[in-house]
Design a protein around this motif. Structure first.
Motif, PDB file in Angstrom:
ATOM      1  N   ASP A 293       0.850  -1.187   0.000  1.00  0.00           N
ATOM      2  CA  ASP A 293       0.000   0.000   0.000  1.00  0.00           C
ATOM      3  C   ASP A 293       0.889   1.241   0.000  1.00  0.00           C
ATOM      4  N   GLU A 294       0.763   2.070  -1.030  1.00  0.00           N
ATOM      5  CA  GLU A 294       1.629   3.246  -1.130  1.00  0.00           C
ATOM      6  C   GLU A 294       1.367   4.252  -0.015  1.00  0.00           C
ATOM      7  N   PHE A 295       0.172   4.222   0.581  1.00  0.00           N
ATOM      8  CA  PHE A 295      -0.135   5.133   1.681  1.00  0.00           C
ATOM      9  C   PHE A 295       0.322   4.571   3.026  1.00  0.00           C
ATOM     10  N   LEU A 296       0.494   3.258   3.104  1.00  0.00           N
ATOM     11  CA  LEU A 296       0.969   2.611   4.335  1.00  0.00           C
ATOM     12  C   LEU A 296       2.089   1.630   3.980  1.00  0.00           C
ATOM     13  N   PRO A 297       3.210   2.148   3.491  1.00  0.00           N
ATOM     14  CA  PRO A 297       4.270   1.240   3.016  1.00  0.00           C
ATOM     15  C   PRO A 297       4.867   0.382   4.115  1.00  0.00           C
ATOM     16  N   GLN A 298       4.758   0.804   5.373  1.00  0.00           N
ATOM     17  CA  GLN A 298       5.326   0.041   6.487  1.00  0.00           C
ATOM     18  C   GLN A 298       4.277  -0.779   7.227  1.00  0.00           C
ATOM     19  N   LEU A 299       3.164  -1.045   6.580  1.00  0.00           N
ATOM     20  CA  LEU A 299       2.133  -1.880   7.179  1.00  0.00           C
ATOM     21  C   LEU A 299       2.660  -3.303   7.354  1.00  0.00           C
ATOM     22  N   SER A 300       2.554  -3.837   8.551  1.00  0.00           N
ATOM     23  CA  SER A 300       2.962  -5.217   8.803  1.00  0.00           C
ATOM     24  C   SER A 300       1.996  -6.150   8.073  1.00  0.00           C
ATOM     25  N   MET A 332      -0.124 -24.477  -4.042  1.00  0.00           N
ATOM     26  CA  MET A 332      -0.236 -23.278  -3.214  1.00  0.00           C
ATOM     27  C   MET A 332       1.138 -22.627  -3.106  1.00  0.00           C
ATOM     28  N   LEU A 333       1.191 -21.319  -3.337  1.00  0.00           N
ATOM     29  CA  LEU A 333       2.448 -20.584  -3.282  1.00  0.00           C
ATOM     30  C   LEU A 333       2.553 -19.836  -1.957  1.00  0.00           C
ATOM     31  N   GLN A 334       3.601 -20.130  -1.210  1.00  0.00           N
ATOM     32  CA  GLN A 334       3.787 -19.527   0.112  1.00  0.00           C
ATOM     33  C   GLN A 334       4.646 -18.289   0.023  1.00  0.00           C
ATOM     34  N   GLY A 335       4.198 -17.213   0.651  1.00  0.00           N
ATOM     35  CA  GLY A 335       4.955 -15.977   0.683  1.00  0.00           C
ATOM     36  C   GLY A 335       5.722 -15.817   1.987  1.00  0.00           C
ATOM     37  N   THR A 336       6.382 -14.689   2.129  1.00  0.00           N
ATOM     38  CA  THR A 336       7.142 -14.376   3.333  1.00  0.00           C
ATOM     39  C   THR A 336       6.318 -13.423   4.209  1.00  0.00           C
ATOM     40  N   PHE A 337       6.943 -12.877   5.244  1.00  0.00           N
ATOM     41  CA  PHE A 337       6.253 -11.930   6.119  1.00  0.00           C
ATOM     42  C   PHE A 337       7.070 -10.651   6.221  1.00  0.00           C
ATOM     43  N   PHE A 338       6.391  -9.521   6.022  1.00  0.00           N
ATOM     44  CA  PHE A 338       7.020  -8.207   6.139  1.00  0.00           C
ATOM     45  C   PHE A 338       6.634  -7.616   7.496  1.00  0.00           C
ATOM     46  N   GLU A 339       7.622  -7.411   8.357  1.00  0.00           N
ATOM     47  CA  GLU A 339       7.318  -7.005   9.736  1.00  0.00           C
ATOM     48  C   GLU A 339       6.767  -5.588   9.847  1.00  0.00           C
ATOM     49  N   GLY A 340       7.245  -4.652   9.069  1.00  0.00           N
ATOM     50  CA  GLY A 340       6.709  -3.312   9.093  1.00  0.00           C
ATOM     51  C   GLY A 340       6.789  -2.647  10.448  1.00  0.00           C
ATOM     52  N   ASP A 341       5.942  -1.619  10.658  1.00  0.00           N
ATOM     53  CA  ASP A 341       5.983  -0.903  11.939  1.00  0.00           C
ATOM     54  C   ASP A 341       4.591  -0.725  12.564  1.00  0.00           C
ATOM     55  N   THR A 342       3.605  -1.546  12.144  1.00  0.00           N
ATOM     56  CA  THR A 342       2.275  -1.420  12.736  1.00  0.00           C
ATOM     57  C   THR A 342       2.020  -2.481  13.822  1.00  0.00           C
ATOM     58  N   VAL A 343       3.064  -3.226  14.181  1.00  0.00           N
ATOM     59  CA  VAL A 343       2.986  -4.138  15.316  1.00  0.00           C
ATOM     60  C   VAL A 343       4.046  -3.710  16.314  1.00  0.00           C
ATOM     61  N   LYS A 344       3.611  -3.463  17.562  1.00  0.00           N
ATOM     62  CA  LYS A 344       4.548  -3.098  18.612  1.00  0.00           C
ATOM     63  C   LYS A 344       4.476  -4.116  19.739  1.00  0.00           C
ATOM     64  N   PRO A 345       5.611  -4.405  20.371  1.00  0.00           N
ATOM     65  CA  PRO A 345       5.595  -5.347  21.511  1.00  0.00           C
ATOM     66  C   PRO A 345       4.654  -4.840  22.599  1.00  0.00           C
ATOM     67  N   LEU A 346       3.888  -5.750  23.145  1.00  0.00           N
ATOM     68  CA  LEU A 346       2.962  -5.390  24.203  1.00  0.00           C
ATOM     69  C   LEU A 346       3.694  -5.255  25.532  1.00  0.00           C
ATOM     70  N   LYS A 347       3.556  -4.099  26.150  1.00  0.00           N
ATOM     71  CA  LYS A 347       4.219  -3.886  27.431  1.00  0.00           C
ATOM     72  C   LYS A 347       3.470  -4.644  28.531  1.00  0.00           C
ATOM     73  N   ALA A 348       4.220  -5.157  29.470  1.00  0.00           N
ATOM     74  CA  ALA A 348       3.600  -5.900  30.585  1.00  0.00           C
ATOM     75  C   ALA A 348       2.711  -4.969  31.379  1.00  0.00           C
TER      76      ALA A 348
END
Length: 348
Positions: A293-300, A332-348
């Motif tokens: 997505d050109e508007f959300l290029p860092q989307l996980s 079936m063709l398997q892709g990879t995973f792009f981590e991006g920046d829309t996932v953040k570690p959950l703080k305790a």
């Protein structure tokens, strides 16, 4: 454009401004480079007609001629508004590029939603010379009734979908099940255990598989996935749908969202913002998107191999023409995973 016999690794390296070593590693699927670089190398190789010795050997084994004498014509079938779908346009790009390497062509053919008075599917097929084509490709989102009629045609067929039970057809599809599993594992690895799934699980076989993969992945982590607590219906009335998303986020005490259908994305952002919440500060987000997505290029997101499915479908069609009596295959063709920046570690 260089002739095929004159195309070498040096040709590709000079064309792209890369080293021969990098080009060679990209063609052999070796790690150590970005996906963008690998894509550029593979695209240039297809465009210039370069094939590795292993690729030529594979074509020989499958009886597919490098330079066929007969130029074949294929049809990509459409129903309803699916002709305008970006997904089908990406599939078509892959099909055209691969078939053009062998001098073959593909045209689009729209099946009307309803036939003229007294007209049948068979008479419509005759009027459009469908049986004179060398094979047909059936994309996702094809109306089930029309899909069934197409699957009965005595033509080579490639289905770009998860096949119905006992379907006598070759199929090629991107692996959404693994895409969902990669997404759930990434969220759990970042501490998220309350994950809201959003996505219609009806109408399409692939939609149902996405949901089932989510349920299985959650259970493997010791977590529950009650469909009544998730958003599993299509958007009809937008305001009511947004309110349902907000209610589910609150009642689940969700810390993360997994969006299973790409066109929900903008409405998810809207639902969160009107709730006074932000992504990823308040809710981590992963979304299954057809492309970057050109508007959300860092989307996980998991990478869905849609264009590659078109390429593989063309290869499978040529294989079927060369091997008409071999068993049907489902790929079936398997892709990879792009981590991006829309996932953040959950703080305790």
């Amino acid at each position: 454009m260089p002739r095929r016999k004159s195309v070498t690794l040096q040709t590709l390296a000079s064309e792209l401004g890369l080293s021969i070593h990098t080009v060679s590693r990209a063609l052999r699927g070796m790690p150590g480079m970005s996906e963008e670089t690998r894509h550029e190398v593979l695209s240039a190789a297809r465009r210039l007609g370069y094939r590795t010795k292993d690729q030529e050997h594979s074509l020989a084994v499958e009886h597919i001629p490098l330079f066929p004498n007969r130029k074949r014509r294929f049809k990509l079938m459409f129903t309803g508004n699916s002709v305008y779908s970006r997904l089908n346009q990406i599939l078509l790009e892959g099909l055209q590029d691969k078939l053009a390497e062998y001098g073959h062509t593909i045209d689009m053919l729209m099946i009307p939603s309803s036939f003229d008075k007294g007209e049948s599917f068979d008479s419509w097929a005759d009027q459009n010379s469908l049986m004179y084509s060398d094979g047909i490709f059936i994309p996702p989102m094809t109306d089930p009734i029309k899909e069934e009629l197409l699957l009965k045609l005595p033509l080579p067929r490639i289905l770009f979908n998860f096949p119905p039970p006992a379907a006598e057809v070759d199929s090629v599809i991107w692996d959404v099940g693994t895409a969902v599993r990669l997404s759930v594992r990434h969220l759990i690895a970042n501490g998220h255990r309350s994950i809201l799934y959003i996505g219609n699980i009806h109408n399409q076989r692939g939609f149902r598989l996405r949901w089932q993969s989510f349920v299985d992945s959650m259970r493997e982590a010791g977590l529950d996935a009650n469909p009544e607590l998730h958003i599993t219906k299509a958007i009809s009335e937008k305001e009511a749908w947004i309110a349902s998303v907000q209610d589910s986020l609150v009642s689940l005490r969700a810390t993360a969202i997994l969006n299973g259908v790409h066109n929900n994305l903008a409405w998810i952002y809207h639902a969160c913002s009107t709730l006074g919440k932000r992504i990823p500060e308040d809710y981590s987000l992963i979304s299954l998107q057809h492309e970057r997505d050109e508007f959300l290029p860092q989307l996980s997101r998991p990478s869905l191999a849609i264009r590659e499915t078109g390429v593989r479908g063309a290869e499978r069609m040529l294989w079927r023409l060369a091997n008409p009596n071999l068993p049907y295959e489902h790929i079936m063709l398997q892709g990879t995973f792009f981590e991006g920046d829309t996932v953040k570690p959950l703080k305790a």
